[in-house]
Design a protein around this motif. Sequence first.
Motif, short mmCIF file in Angstrom:
data_model
loop_
_atom_site.label_atom_id
_atom_site.label_comp_id
_atom_site.label_asym_id
_atom_site.label_seq_id
_atom_site.Cartn_x
_atom_site.Cartn_y
_atom_site.Cartn_z
N ASN A 1 6.65 -10.79 1.56
CA ASN A 1 7.25 -9.76 2.51
C ASN A 1 7.08 -8.48 1.78
N LEU A 2 6.16 -7.59 2.11
CA LEU A 2 5.68 -6.59 1.37
C LEU A 2 6.42 -5.28 1.87
N ARG A 3 6.79 -4.51 0.99
CA ARG A 3 7.45 -3.35 1.20
C ARG A 3 6.42 -2.20 1.54
N MET A 4 5.32 -2.41 0.90
CA MET A 4 4.17 -1.68 1.18
C MET A 4 3.24 -2.09 2.34
N LEU A 5 3.31 -1.09 3.36
CA LEU A 5 3.02 -1.35 4.52
C LEU A 5 1.47 -1.31 4.93
N GLY A 6 0.93 -1.93 5.80
CA GLY A 6 -0.69 -1.61 6.21
C GLY A 6 -1.66 -2.61 5.52
N HIS A 7 -2.70 -2.77 6.32
CA HIS A 7 -3.66 -3.72 5.83
C HIS A 7 -4.26 -3.25 4.46
N HIS A 8 -4.38 -1.93 4.30
CA HIS A 8 -4.79 -1.52 2.86
C HIS A 8 -3.83 -1.63 1.81
N GLN B 1 4.80 -13.61 -6.36
CA GLN B 1 5.34 -13.19 -5.05
C GLN B 1 6.37 -12.39 -5.03
N GLU B 2 7.44 -12.59 -6.02
CA GLU B 2 8.46 -11.63 -6.19
C GLU B 2 8.23 -10.28 -6.62
N GLY B 3 7.29 -10.26 -7.62
CA GLY B 3 6.67 -8.88 -7.82
C GLY B 3 6.20 -8.09 -6.82
N LEU B 4 5.41 -8.86 -5.90
CA LEU B 4 4.59 -8.11 -4.85
C LEU B 4 5.89 -7.61 -3.87
N GLU B 5 6.86 -8.36 -3.59
CA GLU B 5 7.81 -8.22 -2.51
C GLU B 5 8.65 -6.93 -3.11
N LYS B 6 8.83 -6.73 -4.43
CA LYS B 6 10.02 -5.61 -4.78
C LYS B 6 8.89 -4.31 -5.41
N THR B 7 7.78 -4.56 -4.93
CA THR B 7 7.07 -3.22 -5.16
C THR B 7 7.11 -2.03 -4.06
N GLU B 8 7.41 -0.89 -4.48
CA GLU B 8 7.51 0.34 -3.70
C GLU B 8 7.19 1.56 -4.42
N LEU B 9 6.76 2.52 -3.64
CA LEU B 9 6.45 3.87 -4.31
C LEU B 9 6.98 5.05 -3.42
N PRO B 10 7.43 5.94 -3.98
CA PRO B 10 7.93 7.14 -3.12
C PRO B 10 6.74 7.64 -2.56
N GLY B 11 6.80 7.94 -1.24
CA GLY B 11 6.12 8.93 -0.64
C GLY B 11 4.73 8.08 -0.06
N ARG B 12 4.85 6.81 -0.29
CA ARG B 12 3.42 5.94 0.14
C ARG B 12 3.94 5.12 1.29
N GLY B 13 3.60 5.46 2.59
CA GLY B 13 4.23 4.59 3.59
C GLY B 13 5.56 4.40 3.68
N GLN B 14 6.36 5.53 3.47
CA GLN B 14 7.64 5.28 3.23
C GLN B 14 8.67 5.96 4.46
#
Length: 507
Positions: A288-295, A323-336
């Motif tokens: 479950n990626l919080r970072m959205l989009g195919h890119h 898996q947990e590292g991918l799921e917890k990743t988020e960046l301000p201002g990128r697809g937010q």
Amino acid sequence: MAGEEAEIADFLNFMERLKNYEKDGVPKDAGVDSEDGFDLGRMRRLLSRLGDPQHHFPAIHVAGTKGKGSTAAFISSILRESGFNVGTYSSPHVRTIRERMSLGRSGNYVSAKTLRNLFYDVKRIIDESVKSENGLLTHFEVFTALAFALFSREKVDIAVIEAGLGGMRDATNVLSSRNLTAAVITTIGEEHLAALGGSLESIALAKSGIIKSNCPVVIGGPFDPHIENIIRGRASALDSPVVSGCDPGVHGVIKSFGTVDCRPCQSCNIHINIERDLRLSGDFSDVNLRMLGHHQLQNAITATCTALCLRNQGWAIPAKSIQEGLEKTELPGRGQFLTSAAIEGLGLSGVSVLLDGAHTEASAKALADMVNAVAPNRHLALVVAMASDKNHLKFASQLLSGLRPELVVLTEASIAGSSSRTASALSLKDAWVDAAAGLGLGFKPIGPNEKINPGGPTAFVSCLGLPMASLRLANELLPNGPVDIGLGRLIVVTGSLHIVSHFLPSA
């Protein structure tokens, strides 16, 4: 935030006096390996005065036209979930300069106190270096050196270092083969074309400058075959194995979009079975990626391949941590997407707000694809501010062809605290009108008090006020009422991380 920033006021004032290419724009051919390129000798002399801290920790070096910040964030999160004390260096920042350094298993930004103490501890050395280099040391060089000094002082287990411009002549490219665990190149595109030699081929050469002898190279892509061959040729000359995130044995799919903990996410499957150069394998379902989009899925795959490369070298990186590292990743201002509370804090209601710092043709396409996948069938407005050295016409054409907004508000935001690189709202409006005409789309330049007809031609309006005024204008002009299945209204703020930063909640 104000109190913490006040704590580093002396540091910020010192940095403000240094040459800052983020504010002023990068000179022609600055990032290429020629007499016109940045002087890495200057960076090495500064680091030597500081005790060569860049040699005191293992590192992963990440370069690329787009996606390097997200990929570095994914890698860092995976390593933190694996229990490592991680130092991450990235740029630019969105809200506070402290974002550029993060430390430890928490991934928190460096504290104002830690940054202040570090600065005062080494200020004499920096002052001497600035003098000995005739004042030519830059903002980025000094801050990069401070990051390396901090990571050495904090005894990080590993550092993830994002290159600034290009790679070959970038100030971060002082890492040696003996402490580099992987070199990562995410994508190759035309951003900073003049600074990197004027062609995709010269850009590929510049980015491949981070490759070191006998060190794995992870490439994201997809790349044009001749561009990939340039990177592989450099790697082959240095006896460095190459792992591709677009290898035939790599598969990633977005299965669905939903929410986790009230946050939008995309559920993905990632399958990796690579046999060329290095043997890597891993299966990750329902990520479950919080970072959205195919890119962002591609960036997650690139990060996963990097983690598997490190695991091959003996690093303890469990599949669960990946898996947990991918799921917890988020960046301000990128697809937010802003939360309801954040939207109310801006004085708005009855609208969704998406922040994305896209500023190139490729990132515009990625943004359009994401909006169409995650938030289709909306009354849509774009609020756009950009730097003057971006390709405004291509950016506008990509978004207009991919999204067909009802309203575009063109505005202005300072770039790195300066107006010298800010594109005027009127020049942006001209580019968007030309883009619409070139696509054969109906369009209508309007004044700030005119009404928009739902379903009519795209309306363009210039807003010469502050960014907040632009957002409120978009909210006032964007029509209400159901669209198809009645999903409401959406405002997308884009064109630069600098316009996005005005609407982010405090860190």
